[in-house]
Design a protein around this motif. Structure first.
Motif, PDB file in Angstrom:
ATOM      1  N   ILE A   1      -1.821   2.090   2.640  1.00 53.41           N
ATOM      2  CA  ILE A   1      -2.219   0.696   2.431  1.00 53.41           C
ATOM      3  C   ILE A   1      -2.914   0.147   3.667  1.00 53.41           C
ATOM      4  N   GLN A   2      -2.345   0.423   4.839  1.00 51.37           N
ATOM      5  CA  GLN A   2      -2.948  -0.072   6.083  1.00 51.37           C
ATOM      6  C   GLN A   2      -4.351   0.481   6.267  1.00 51.37           C
ATOM      7  N   GLN A   3      -4.550   1.740   5.925  1.00 47.23           N
ATOM      8  CA  GLN A   3      -5.856   2.361   6.075  1.00 47.23           C
ATOM      9  C   GLN A   3      -6.888   1.779   5.115  1.00 47.23           C
ATOM     10  N   GLU A   4      -6.440   1.345   3.940  1.00 44.85           N
ATOM     11  CA  GLU A   4      -7.360   0.870   2.907  1.00 44.85           C
ATOM     12  C   GLU A   4      -7.575  -0.641   2.910  1.00 44.85           C
TER      13      GLU A   4
ATOM     14  N   ALA B   1      -7.715  -9.768  -4.440  1.00 42.28           N
ATOM     15  CA  ALA B   1      -6.498  -9.640  -5.243  1.00 42.28           C
ATOM     16  C   ALA B   1      -5.692  -8.414  -4.831  1.00 42.28           C
ATOM     17  N   GLU B   2      -6.396  -7.324  -4.512  1.00 40.93           N
ATOM     18  CA  GLU B   2      -5.704  -6.112  -4.095  1.00 40.93           C
ATOM     19  C   GLU B   2      -5.028  -6.299  -2.745  1.00 40.93           C
ATOM     20  N   ARG B   3      -5.671  -7.039  -1.839  1.00 41.43           N
ATOM     21  CA  ARG B   3      -5.033  -7.317  -0.546  1.00 41.43           C
ATOM     22  C   ARG B   3      -3.791  -8.171  -0.733  1.00 41.43           C
ATOM     23  N   GLN B   4      -3.865  -9.122  -1.664  1.00 41.52           N
ATOM     24  CA  GLN B   4      -2.700  -9.953  -1.964  1.00 41.52           C
ATOM     25  C   GLN B   4      -1.552  -9.072  -2.468  1.00 41.52           C
ATOM     26  N   LEU B   5      -1.886  -8.112  -3.332  1.00 42.99           N
ATOM     27  CA  LEU B   5      -0.886  -7.165  -3.838  1.00 42.99           C
ATOM     28  C   LEU B   5      -0.346  -6.290  -2.712  1.00 42.99           C
ATOM     29  N   ALA B   6      -1.232  -5.822  -1.846  1.00 45.62           N
ATOM     30  CA  ALA B   6      -0.820  -4.957  -0.736  1.00 45.62           C
ATOM     31  C   ALA B   6       0.190  -5.656   0.161  1.00 45.62           C
TER      32      ALA B   6
ATOM     33  N   MET C   1      -5.372  -0.482  -7.633  1.00 43.12           N
ATOM     34  CA  MET C   1      -5.026  -0.252  -6.240  1.00 43.12           C
ATOM     35  C   MET C   1      -4.226   1.037  -6.064  1.00 43.12           C
ATOM     36  N   VAL C   2      -3.357   1.338  -7.025  1.00 40.84           N
ATOM     37  CA  VAL C   2      -2.585   2.576  -6.973  1.00 40.84           C
ATOM     38  C   VAL C   2      -3.521   3.778  -6.939  1.00 40.84           C
ATOM     39  N   GLN C   3      -4.597   3.707  -7.726  1.00 37.92           N
ATOM     40  CA  GLN C   3      -5.571   4.803  -7.733  1.00 37.92           C
ATOM     41  C   GLN C   3      -6.352   4.858  -6.426  1.00 37.92           C
ATOM     42  N   LYS C   4      -6.648   3.709  -5.847  1.00 36.33           N
ATOM     43  CA  LYS C   4      -7.337   3.688  -4.553  1.00 36.33           C
ATOM     44  C   LYS C   4      -6.488   4.321  -3.461  1.00 36.33           C
ATOM     45  N   LEU C   5      -5.177   4.269  -3.631  1.00 33.31           N
ATOM     46  CA  LEU C   5      -4.270   4.858  -2.644  1.00 33.31           C
ATOM     47  C   LEU C   5      -4.114   6.362  -2.843  1.00 33.31           C
ATOM     48  N   GLY C   6      -4.760   6.893  -3.887  1.00 32.76           N
ATOM     49  CA  GLY C   6      -4.759   8.343  -4.091  1.00 32.76           C
ATOM     50  C   GLY C   6      -3.790   8.850  -5.136  1.00 32.76           C
TER      51      GLY C   6
ATOM     52  N   GLY D   1      -3.216   5.658  15.835  1.00 27.66           N
ATOM     53  CA  GLY D   1      -4.269   5.369  14.863  1.00 27.66           C
ATOM     54  C   GLY D   1      -3.997   4.145  14.012  1.00 27.66           C
ATOM     55  N   GLN D   2      -2.729   3.711  13.977  1.00 24.60           N
ATOM     56  CA  GLN D   2      -2.358   2.549  13.161  1.00 24.60           C
ATOM     57  C   GLN D   2      -2.291   1.248  13.954  1.00 24.60           C
ATOM     58  N   ILE D   3      -2.552   1.308  15.266  1.00 25.38           N
ATOM     59  CA  ILE D   3      -2.382   0.125  16.111  1.00 25.38           C
ATOM     60  C   ILE D   3      -3.734  -0.473  16.485  1.00 25.38           C
ATOM     61  N   GLU D   4      -3.876  -1.769  16.237  1.00 21.85           N
ATOM     62  CA  GLU D   4      -5.072  -2.494  16.659  1.00 21.85           C
ATOM     63  C   GLU D   4      -4.916  -2.879  18.134  1.00 21.85           C
TER      64      GLU D   4
END
Length: 290
Positions: free
Chosen positions: A12-15, A22-27, A59-64, A119-122
């Protein structure tokens, strides 16, 4: 060594940047109570996030994942991993342990953990956390648990030299509520909590948060329940070919924080360090080879 499997939170963080509004709201809704949030029916997840059921499916499909059932199966596996005790973790590694000396296998795992964690840290988020920890306008409280108290003490020892008004709270002590008496708005708590998350640590964080304190959390890839209260959360990857989790990635972050803190407060830190050295000389704590 094979690449470590990404958790759904990682995916989710990567995508996030590629998701629709709407997908970000779901995430964000999924991450709010992760991973339990995705274990109910698809319609319930959509309702909780105030999005449509097709949004969840997309979104589930976007996550692979091929579909929602596969997505849920992965969440259940993550829940099992969160609850593993040392014996179960040891058995899991020994069943499929790769060949080669343990030094090489463990080192490969730690390097993968560090690479994945960083890789996950801004950088901007990390800088903001360091500025909060170094800010002498507010007291700093550092909290660890049964195992993580080692990292809490390590940070505390260095923070004491770098800045004033630093307190180490042992969450396993019955006296920890005493420390909350003077906590006020804007005070900063650094909390360490990894899997087999501790009830005392969560309760302490809840009480500090209720008093207006800011919380910086160091946790694992599955994230402590404290994350819902945290202003900043650093999730380190901790898996290793061992019955116990690796703290190497978290310790790297802690030492990086210490380095940043001393740079932010260098003039004051230098003065404090010089005065401390004078006291060491007076007590003859260390041998001098001069």
């Amino acid at each position: 060594m094979a690449e470590p499997t990404l958790t759904i939170s990682d995916r989710i963080q990567q995508e996030l940047d590629r998701l629709t509004r709407a997908e970000r709201q779901l995430a964000h809704s999924i991450l709010e109570n992760y991973p339990a949030s995705g274990l109910g029916p698809l319609t319930a997840l959509a309702k909780d996030a105030n999005v449509s059921t097709p949004t969840v499916a997309r979104m589930v499909q976007k996550l692979g994942f091929k579909g929602y059932p596969e997505f849920q199966n992965e969440l259940r596996e993550e829940l099992k991993a969160k609850a593993k005790n040392p014996i179960a973790k040891h058995d899991n590694w020994t069943e499929g342990a790769p060949s080669g000396h343990v030094l090489n296998r463990f080192t490969d795992a730690v390097i993968d953990n560090i690479r994945h964690t960083l890789g996950q840290i801004e950088p901007a988020t990390f800088d903001r956390a360091c500025a909060m920890i170094a800010d002498t306008a507010h007291p700093l409280y550092i909290v660890g648990g049964r195992i993580t108290h080692v990292m809490a003490e390590y940070l505390f020892l260095h923070a004491q030299i770098i800045r004033p008004r630093v307190t180490h709270i042992q969450s396993t002590s019955n006296a920890w509520p005493h420390y909350l008496l003077d906590v006020g708005e804007g005070d900063v708590f650094v909390v360490f909590d990894v899997r087999r998350y501790e009830n005392n640590t969560l309760k302490l964080a809840e009480m500090a948060h209720a008093r207006g304190a800011k919380i910086i959390l160091f946790t694992d890839q599955w994230r402590s329940p404290v994350h819902s209260l945290a202003d900043i959360c650093f999730s380190s990857r901790i898996v290793a070919p061992s019955a116990w989790d690796s703290a190497a990635a978290t310790l790297l972050l802690v030492e990086s924080v210490i380095s940043a803190m001393q740079d932010i407060n260098w003039e004051d830190t230098k003065d404090r360090a010089e005065r401390l050295e004078d006291m060491f000389d007076q007590t003859r704590l260390f041998r001098k080879f001069t």
